[in-house]
Motif scaffolding. Structure first.
Motif, PDB file in Angstrom:
ATOM      1  N   ALA A 189       0.822  -1.217   0.000  1.00  0.00           N
ATOM      2  CA  ALA A 189       0.000   0.000   0.000  1.00  0.00           C
ATOM      3  C   ALA A 189       0.855   1.267   0.000  1.00  0.00           C
ATOM      4  O   ALA A 189       0.343   2.358  -0.243  1.00  0.00           O
ATOM      5  CB  ALA A 189      -0.922  -0.015   1.218  1.00  0.00           C
ATOM      6  N   GLY A 190       2.159   1.142   0.314  1.00  0.00           N
ATOM      7  CA  GLY A 190       3.010   2.337   0.243  1.00  0.00           C
ATOM      8  C   GLY A 190       3.877   2.609   1.460  1.00  0.00           C
ATOM      9  O   GLY A 190       4.616   3.595   1.484  1.00  0.00           O
ATOM     10  N   LEU A 191       3.805   1.744   2.478  1.00  0.00           N
ATOM     11  CA  LEU A 191       4.658   1.976   3.653  1.00  0.00           C
ATOM     12  C   LEU A 191       6.132   1.851   3.261  1.00  0.00           C
ATOM     13  O   LEU A 191       6.516   0.915   2.547  1.00  0.00           O
ATOM     14  CB  LEU A 191       4.331   0.934   4.748  1.00  0.00           C
ATOM     15  CG  LEU A 191       5.048   1.134   6.085  1.00  0.00           C
ATOM     16  CD1 LEU A 191       4.517   2.375   6.806  1.00  0.00           C
ATOM     17  CD2 LEU A 191       4.870  -0.088   6.993  1.00  0.00           C
ATOM     18  N   ASP A 192       6.963   2.795   3.733  1.00  0.00           N
ATOM     19  CA  ASP A 192       8.390   2.762   3.385  1.00  0.00           C
ATOM     20  C   ASP A 192       9.284   2.338   4.546  1.00  0.00           C
ATOM     21  O   ASP A 192      10.323   1.729   4.344  1.00  0.00           O
ATOM     22  CB  ASP A 192       8.842   4.150   2.909  1.00  0.00           C
ATOM     23  CG  ASP A 192       8.186   4.548   1.597  1.00  0.00           C
ATOM     24  OD1 ASP A 192       8.363   3.815   0.608  1.00  0.00           O
ATOM     25  OD2 ASP A 192       7.466   5.564   1.566  1.00  0.00           O
ATOM     26  N   SER A 193       8.921   2.727   5.756  1.00  0.00           N
ATOM     27  CA  SER A 193       9.725   2.340   6.927  1.00  0.00           C
ATOM     28  C   SER A 193       8.857   2.524   8.170  1.00  0.00           C
ATOM     29  O   SER A 193       7.750   3.048   8.080  1.00  0.00           O
ATOM     30  CB  SER A 193      10.992   3.199   7.048  1.00  0.00           C
ATOM     31  OG  SER A 193      10.654   4.519   7.399  1.00  0.00           O
ATOM     32  N   ILE A 194       9.372   2.076   9.322  1.00  0.00           N
ATOM     33  CA  ILE A 194       8.583   2.293  10.548  1.00  0.00           C
ATOM     34  C   ILE A 194       9.420   3.020  11.610  1.00  0.00           C
ATOM     35  O   ILE A 194      10.636   2.865  11.675  1.00  0.00           O
ATOM     36  CB  ILE A 194       7.942   1.004  11.118  1.00  0.00           C
ATOM     37  CG1 ILE A 194       8.963   0.035  11.713  1.00  0.00           C
ATOM     38  CG2 ILE A 194       7.092   0.311  10.080  1.00  0.00           C
ATOM     39  CD1 ILE A 194       8.322  -1.080  12.546  1.00  0.00           C
ATOM     40  N   PRO A 195       8.754   3.826  12.447  1.00  0.00           N
ATOM     41  CA  PRO A 195       9.467   4.549  13.504  1.00  0.00           C
ATOM     42  C   PRO A 195       9.795   3.622  14.668  1.00  0.00           C
ATOM     43  O   PRO A 195       9.416   2.445  14.684  1.00  0.00           O
ATOM     44  CB  PRO A 195       8.447   5.621  13.916  1.00  0.00           C
ATOM     45  CG  PRO A 195       7.122   5.034  13.606  1.00  0.00           C
ATOM     46  CD  PRO A 195       7.310   4.123  12.426  1.00  0.00           C
ATOM     47  N   GLY A 196      10.459   4.184  15.674  1.00  0.00           N
ATOM     48  CA  GLY A 196      10.995   3.333  16.736  1.00  0.00           C
ATOM     49  C   GLY A 196      10.165   3.251  17.998  1.00  0.00           C
ATOM     50  O   GLY A 196      10.596   2.639  18.980  1.00  0.00           O
ATOM     51  N   GLY A 197       8.976   3.839  17.998  1.00  0.00           N
ATOM     52  CA  GLY A 197       8.195   3.935  19.235  1.00  0.00           C
ATOM     53  C   GLY A 197       7.689   2.609  19.765  1.00  0.00           C
ATOM     54  O   GLY A 197       7.734   1.574  19.090  1.00  0.00           O
ATOM     55  N   GLY A 198       7.218   2.660  21.006  1.00  0.00           N
ATOM     56  CA  GLY A 198       6.586   1.487  21.620  1.00  0.00           C
ATOM     57  C   GLY A 198       7.562   0.534  22.278  1.00  0.00           C
ATOM     58  O   GLY A 198       7.155  -0.423  22.921  1.00  0.00           O
ATOM     59  N   ALA A 199       8.865   0.800  22.147  1.00  0.00           N
ATOM     60  CA  ALA A 199       9.841  -0.149  22.710  1.00  0.00           C
ATOM     61  C   ALA A 199       9.898   0.003  24.231  1.00  0.00           C
ATOM     62  O   ALA A 199      10.057  -0.986  24.956  1.00  0.00           O
ATOM     63  CB  ALA A 199      11.211   0.092  22.104  1.00  0.00           C
ATOM     64  N   GLU A 200       9.791   1.238  24.701  1.00  0.00           N
ATOM     65  CA  GLU A 200       9.836   1.572  26.137  1.00  0.00           C
ATOM     66  C   GLU A 200      11.047   0.906  26.787  1.00  0.00           C
ATOM     67  O   GLU A 200      12.155   1.212  26.450  1.00  0.00           O
ATOM     68  CB  GLU A 200       8.513   1.184  26.831  1.00  0.00           C
ATOM     69  CG  GLU A 200       7.227   1.417  26.014  1.00  0.00           C
ATOM     70  CD  GLU A 200       7.091   2.775  25.315  1.00  0.00           C
ATOM     71  OE1 GLU A 200       7.940   3.636  25.489  1.00  0.00           O
ATOM     72  OE2 GLU A 200       6.122   2.952  24.559  1.00  0.00           O
ATOM     73  N   ILE A 201      10.802  -0.065  27.664  1.00  0.00           N
ATOM     74  CA  ILE A 201      11.915  -0.815  28.268  1.00  0.00           C
ATOM     75  C   ILE A 201      11.545  -2.282  28.106  1.00  0.00           C
ATOM     76  O   ILE A 201      10.436  -2.686  28.420  1.00  0.00           O
ATOM     77  CB  ILE A 201      12.065  -0.421  29.760  1.00  0.00           C
ATOM     78  CG1 ILE A 201      12.922   0.837  29.897  1.00  0.00           C
ATOM     79  CG2 ILE A 201      12.598  -1.538  30.616  1.00  0.00           C
ATOM     80  CD1 ILE A 201      14.432   0.652  29.783  1.00  0.00           C
ATOM     81  N   PHE A 202      12.473  -3.063  27.561  1.00  0.00           N
ATOM     82  CA  PHE A 202      12.133  -4.454  27.247  1.00  0.00           C
ATOM     83  C   PHE A 202      12.018  -5.344  28.482  1.00  0.00           C
ATOM     84  O   PHE A 202      11.293  -6.333  28.466  1.00  0.00           O
ATOM     85  CB  PHE A 202      13.192  -5.062  26.314  1.00  0.00           C
ATOM     86  CG  PHE A 202      13.153  -4.500  24.906  1.00  0.00           C
ATOM     87  CD1 PHE A 202      11.955  -4.099  24.321  1.00  0.00           C
ATOM     88  CD2 PHE A 202      14.319  -4.389  24.150  1.00  0.00           C
ATOM     89  CE1 PHE A 202      11.913  -3.598  23.019  1.00  0.00           C
ATOM     90  CE2 PHE A 202      14.286  -3.890  22.849  1.00  0.00           C
ATOM     91  CZ  PHE A 202      13.085  -3.499  22.285  1.00  0.00           C
ATOM     92  N   ASP A 203      12.755  -5.024  29.534  1.00  0.00           N
ATOM     93  CA  ASP A 203      12.760  -5.895  30.713  1.00  0.00           C
ATOM     94  C   ASP A 203      11.325  -6.220  31.147  1.00  0.00           C
ATOM     95  O   ASP A 203      10.497  -5.317  31.360  1.00  0.00           O
ATOM     96  CB  ASP A 203      13.492  -5.207  31.868  1.00  0.00           C
ATOM     97  CG  ASP A 203      13.455  -6.061  33.120  1.00  0.00           C
ATOM     98  OD1 ASP A 203      14.256  -6.990  33.214  1.00  0.00           O
ATOM     99  OD2 ASP A 203      12.571  -5.808  33.985  1.00  0.00           O
ATOM    100  N   GLU A 204      11.065  -7.517  31.320  1.00  0.00           N
ATOM    101  CA  GLU A 204       9.692  -7.979  31.537  1.00  0.00           C
ATOM    102  C   GLU A 204       9.063  -7.406  32.812  1.00  0.00           C
ATOM    103  O   GLU A 204       7.898  -7.010  32.826  1.00  0.00           O
ATOM    104  CB  GLU A 204       9.641  -9.515  31.549  1.00  0.00           C
ATOM    105  CG  GLU A 204       9.724 -10.159  30.153  1.00  0.00           C
ATOM    106  CD  GLU A 204      11.063  -9.986  29.430  1.00  0.00           C
ATOM    107  OE1 GLU A 204      12.093  -9.757  30.103  1.00  0.00           O
ATOM    108  OE2 GLU A 204      11.092 -10.073  28.182  1.00  0.00           O
ATOM    109  N   GLU A 205       9.858  -7.343  33.889  1.00  0.00           N
ATOM    110  CA  GLU A 205       9.289  -6.854  35.162  1.00  0.00           C
ATOM    111  C   GLU A 205       8.948  -5.372  35.112  1.00  0.00           C
ATOM    112  O   GLU A 205       7.897  -4.941  35.592  1.00  0.00           O
ATOM    113  CB  GLU A 205      10.283  -7.079  36.301  1.00  0.00           C
ATOM    114  CG  GLU A 205      10.047  -8.374  37.032  1.00  0.00           C
ATOM    115  CD  GLU A 205      11.049  -8.567  38.142  1.00  0.00           C
ATOM    116  OE1 GLU A 205      11.287  -7.625  38.919  1.00  0.00           O
ATOM    117  OE2 GLU A 205      11.603  -9.686  38.196  1.00  0.00           O
TER     118      GLU A 205
END
Ligand code: V47
Ligand code: SF4
Length: 384
Positions: A189-205
């Protein structure tokens, strides 16, 4: 010796002197590794945070930055579309979203309204649109595929950097598609790349405490891997300066470094400072500017396979963004044109983030760096 912009020089013997003057033997050895561009370990990353002085970290990170990019400081001309701030998730640090039950307090844009925003830039030399927002249950994969098609039909040369892994994970699951299938739909559909958001902190706790209900670390990384495998690039962020410890920051960067070794698909790492205005974590104090600068410096030293390190100026403010350019940062994002609310709603310095190209160029030149306008993929558009 290398000579760069306006006669600034990178002198290896100076940085060698800095390293050899360090008393702590482990800190010195870590510095020596950095000077030979050898990868530093998890424990060395923690050591830098815990024992490295701001001046030591800054000298090392600046040296690495100048080895990689000389004096160049990148920016682009972009604007944001935030389709909605209605969100099914309830991240505790988020000042921006409104729960679906309270959606009348938020905004929801139609495709026509978003196309009007795109059209308002018709006569401007913008190269990127950054689309990011809340996760609205009624805005599905096919709604956004339609938006992407309309943007590309209207302005084919505009690079579309759209949707965090959180938004994509929700869209794909709702459409009952695998990551690979979902990515294909959006790419076509035209997506070229994605931004970096939503990662926050990976540590599960820690993740459980600050954003329990959205995609976990494994899921976030799997979406980015699928994007890279489809031949697209992405960015990565980290939300720091809240309840996490140094080990969580290094763990986060380590997981990103590992995926980058595998795919090479990340362009830029963007540490995002937690801002405590008007959210469920307002009782958590914000960290100091010294801590911010240490964060950027350690990021530059640890993320040895990430080509770029970005300071997002709407969140830090212009003066602090200038400072980061001596602590490893080589990119300060874009002109933005007052089109994002994520940070202003969390109490950031920039309540109306907007800079003209002239202002961004001046900001970079004031600290004796060379402004370089880039496109999203770091192709050079103009050197100033
Ligand atoms: O994931 C939300 C952050 C991110 C707060 O890829 C907060 O080029 C601090 O990812 N304090 C979204 N941060 C924005 C984002 C981004 C921004 C600019 C460029 C790029 C890029 C990506 O904003 C969220 C979250 O980590 N955020 N609330 C807050 N109170
Ligand atoms: Fe929703 Fe993103 Fe805010 Fe979390 S950070 S509540 S996913 S808009």
């Amino acid at each position: 010796m290398q000579t760069n912009y306006e006669g600034m020089q990178i002198v290896k013997s100076n940085i060698e002197e800095v390293v050899s003057s360090i008393n702590d033997i482990k800190l010195k050895q870590t510095g020596e590794k950095i000077l030979t561009r050898e990868r530093i370990s998890f424990d060395e990353g923690i050591l830098l945070f815990e024992k490295g002085s701001l001046s030591y970290l800054g000298s090392l990170a600046n040296w690495v930055r100048e080895q990689m990019h000389g004096n160049k400081t990148y920016f682009n001309r972009n604007f944001h579309i935030e389709p909605t701030n209605v969100c099914v998730f309830a991240c505790k640090f988020c000042s921006y979203s409104r729960l679906y039950a309270h959606r009348e307090e938020g905004w929801e844009l139609s495709i026509d309204q978003m196309m009007d925003i795109v059209k308002s830039y018709d006569d401007k030399p913008i190269t990127e649109v950054h689309i990011v927002g809340g996760v609205h249950p009624k805005m599905n994969l096919y709604f956004f595929a339609d938006l992407l098609k309309q943007i590309k039909a209207h302005r084919p040369d505009l690079h579309i950097k759209g949707f965090t892994a959180v938004e994509l994970d929700y869209m794909f699951r709702k459409a009952k598609l695998t990551n690979e299938e979902g990515v294909r739909v959006l790419k076509e559909a035209g997506l070229d790349s994605i931004p970096g958001g939503g990662a926050e902190i990976f540590d599960e706790e820690i993740r459980e405490k600050i954003c329990a209900d959205k995609v976990d670390a494994k899921g976030w990384l799997a979406i980015h891997e699928a994007i890279h495998n489809a031949g697209m690039h992405s960015n990565a962020t980290m939300l720091y300066g809240h309840i996490e410890k140094y080990e969580h920051r290094i763990d986060h960067m380590d997981r990103l470094r590992q995926l980058q070794d595998k795919t090479g698909g990340f362009n830029t790492f963007i540490p995002l400072k937690f801002r405590n205005g008007d959210n469920d974590m307002s009782n958590v104090p914000e960290v100091s500017l010294v801590e911010d600068l240490k964060m950027y410096a350690v990021a530059r030293l640890y993320m040895d396979n990430f080509p770029h390190l970005k300071a997002y100026w709407p969140m830090l403010g212009r003066k602090n963004a200038q400072l980061t350019l001596s602590f490893g940062v080589d990119d300060i994002d874009g002109t933005i044109d007052d089109t994002t609310k994520i940070y202003s709603m969390a109490g950031a310095e920039e309540q109306k983030p907007e800079m003209s190209t002239d202002e961004i160029v001046t900001l970079i030149k004031q600290v004796k760096r060379q402004p370089v306008e880039r496109d999203t993929l770091y192709n050079v558009i103009k050197e100033y």
